[in-house]
Design an enzyme around this catalytic site. Structure first.
Site, PDB file in Angstrom:
ATOM      1  N   ARG A 164       0.852  -1.195   0.000  1.00  0.00           N
ATOM      2  CA  ARG A 164       0.000   0.000   0.000  1.00  0.00           C
ATOM      3  C   ARG A 164       0.882   1.237   0.000  1.00  0.00           C
ATOM      4  NH1 ARG A 164      -5.449  -1.533   3.498  1.00  0.00           N
ATOM      5  NH2 ARG A 164      -6.462  -2.503   1.719  1.00  0.00           N
ATOM      6  N   GLN A 167      -0.909   2.422  -5.724  1.00  0.00           N
ATOM      7  CA  GLN A 167      -2.346   2.661  -5.531  1.00  0.00           C
ATOM      8  C   GLN A 167      -3.186   2.273  -6.743  1.00  0.00           C
ATOM      9  OE1 GLN A 167      -2.635   6.788  -4.331  1.00  0.00           O
ATOM     10  NE2 GLN A 167      -3.215   6.202  -2.251  1.00  0.00           N
ATOM     11  N   ASP A 226      -3.805  -1.463  -6.736  1.00  0.00           N
ATOM     12  CA  ASP A 226      -4.159  -2.044  -5.436  1.00  0.00           C
ATOM     13  C   ASP A 226      -5.596  -2.574  -5.479  1.00  0.00           C
ATOM     14  OD1 ASP A 226      -4.697  -2.680  -2.822  1.00  0.00           O
ATOM     15  OD2 ASP A 226      -4.066  -0.764  -1.969  1.00  0.00           O
ATOM     16  N   SER A 280      -7.809  -2.577  -2.178  1.00  0.00           N
ATOM     17  CA  SER A 280      -8.435  -1.288  -1.850  1.00  0.00           C
ATOM     18  C   SER A 280      -9.616  -0.982  -2.760  1.00  0.00           C
ATOM     19  CB  SER A 280      -7.398  -0.159  -1.924  1.00  0.00           C
ATOM     20  OG  SER A 280      -6.459  -0.285  -0.877  1.00  0.00           O
ATOM     21  N   TYR A 336      -2.232  -1.412   8.088  1.00  0.00           N
ATOM     22  CA  TYR A 336      -3.253  -2.266   8.697  1.00  0.00           C
ATOM     23  C   TYR A 336      -3.235  -2.077  10.217  1.00  0.00           C
ATOM     24  CZ  TYR A 336      -3.293  -4.750   4.219  1.00  0.00           C
ATOM     25  OH  TYR A 336      -3.395  -5.067   2.895  1.00  0.00           O
TER      26      TYR A 336
END
Length: 386
Positions: free
Chosen positions: A128, A133, A136, A139, A234
């Site tokens: 991440r 991004q 990802d 997400s 996380y």
């Protein structure tokens, strides 16, 4: 270079689940073809995400009814989930296999991929970081899950979410409590707020309080001592003492809520149980609880993986596979993640997947290569499970 896309709806998965997403969209097929990649799509692959074979063909893909022969020739296999072993056995050595491989809980498949000398890229392992991004997938799918969970809860609740003032009286806005303010939780907060609910949220990472409040929610402050997040963003696992303190503090918020949504999942491990049957019993009749983690172990005692259950007049939704509630959007977003990944690492002249473990994304996400499992976290987890 050839890429194969599977019709994953053909294989029924755990909890009688049929995959509704696809690893490409018409838009990404057109971009892959423009990049010089031959795209082969198994017949019917996009139907459950509302893409016809004709849509894919018009974008430049070859539609294949029987993938037996083409599977022996491809350079890349792009999946949403794990490929069937019968397909893995057909792939030539060196094929790049991309998908949600769930590697911590799929040791047999990961071992098979390594022994077949396949390069397996698990999208869950993509770091991440700002650069990653756009690829990802966790997400992108979690964001849709946050939206879908609120809509499912709203549809189940025997009342409405917004305040409504009428000549016959006023209906108060529903109270929604969201546990976990990661990607899914934040989208759930935003969605519930847009629908007019009063939104309260909690996360073990105090750093996200500002994000919750920026979306119009209130943050529940609970002092349980030292918490925080991992380097990947996380939430860290809590101690048993912290879990007990947190459960007690949240009990009041849960009892007064019309909808509770839990989004606590731990990377590579079973999720924590956040709501006990005792706490559920304190909720009002007709209340709704959505357990995002039901399929992987569950945040709510009494939730049933892949099902909706009713306990003491409280509906507990553990359906799972949340982003597939909006399969067209889920496919479009996942297909973009896959395209962005290939756009980053497939180089021209000659066209090939440029595999360099000096790159932080590939170093983290490629779990098998050259006949070996090359991820230390996975190897430790497999050893620990023996």
């Amino acid at each position: 270079m050839k890429i194969l896309i599977l019709n994953e709806a053909l294989e029924q998965r755990h909890h009688a689940h049929v995959e509704r997403r696809c690893a490409v969209s018409s838009q990404t097929i057109a971009k892959l073809v423009k990049k010089g990649i031959e795209v082969y799509v198994e017949k019917g692959a996009g139907l459950l995400s509302h893409y016809k074979d004709e849509d894919f063909a018009e974008a430049g893909a070859s539609i294949v009814a029987d993938i037996t022969e083409i599977a022996k020739q491809v350079d890349i296999l792009a999946c949403v989930n794990t490929p069937k072993e019968s397909i893995v056995e057909k792939l030539p050595a060196g094929t790049v296999v991309i998908g949600h491989l769930d590697p911590f809980f799929n040791e047999a498949l990961v071992t098979k991929l390594a022994k077949a000398n396949l390069t397996a890229l698990s999208v869950e392992m993509i770091p991440r970081t700002s650069r990653a991004q756009k690829m990802d997938a966790l997400s992108s799918q979690a964001s849709l899950a946050g939206y879908a969970m609120v809509m499912k809860a709203a549809d189940t609740l025997p009342s409405i979410l917004p305040m409504m003032m009428t000549p016959s009286g006023t209906i108060k806005p529903a109270k929604v409590f969201i546990i976990g303010a990661g990607v899914a939780g934040l989208q759930a907060i935003a969605t519930a707020k847009r629908l007019g609910a009063n939104v309260l949220a909690y996360d073990t990472r105090p750093v996200v309080a500002e994000q919750v409040e920026s979306l119009g929610g209130k943050f529940l402050n609970v002092d349980i001592g030292e918490t925080g997040q991992t380097k990947d963003g996380y939430a860290k696992e809590l101690s048993d003492e912290q879990k007990a303190l947190l459960a007690q503090a949240q009990k009041e918020a849960i009892a007064s809520s019309d909808i509770v949504i839990t989004t606590a999942q731990l990377f590579g491990r079973k999720p924590p149980v956040l709501i006990s049957k005792e706490t559920l019993a304190s909720m009002k009749p007709g209340s709704v609880v959505v357990d995002m983690a039901a399929v992987s172990g569950g945040n709510v005692e009494g939730s049933k993986p892949g099902e909706t259950a009713v306990l003491n007049n409280v509906t507990i939704i553990g359906d799972g596979f949340w982003s597939e509630g909006v399969p067209r959007a889920a496919t479009d977003m996942y297909a973009n993640n896959i395209y962005n990944l290939l756009d980053e690492f497939v180089k021209n002249e000659p066209i090939e997947f440029e595999l360099t473990f000096e790159d932080d994304i590939l170093d983290a996400a490629v779990i098998t290569h050259g006949g070996l499992i090359r991820n230390d976290m996975l190897l430790s987890a497999y050893e620990g499970a023996k």
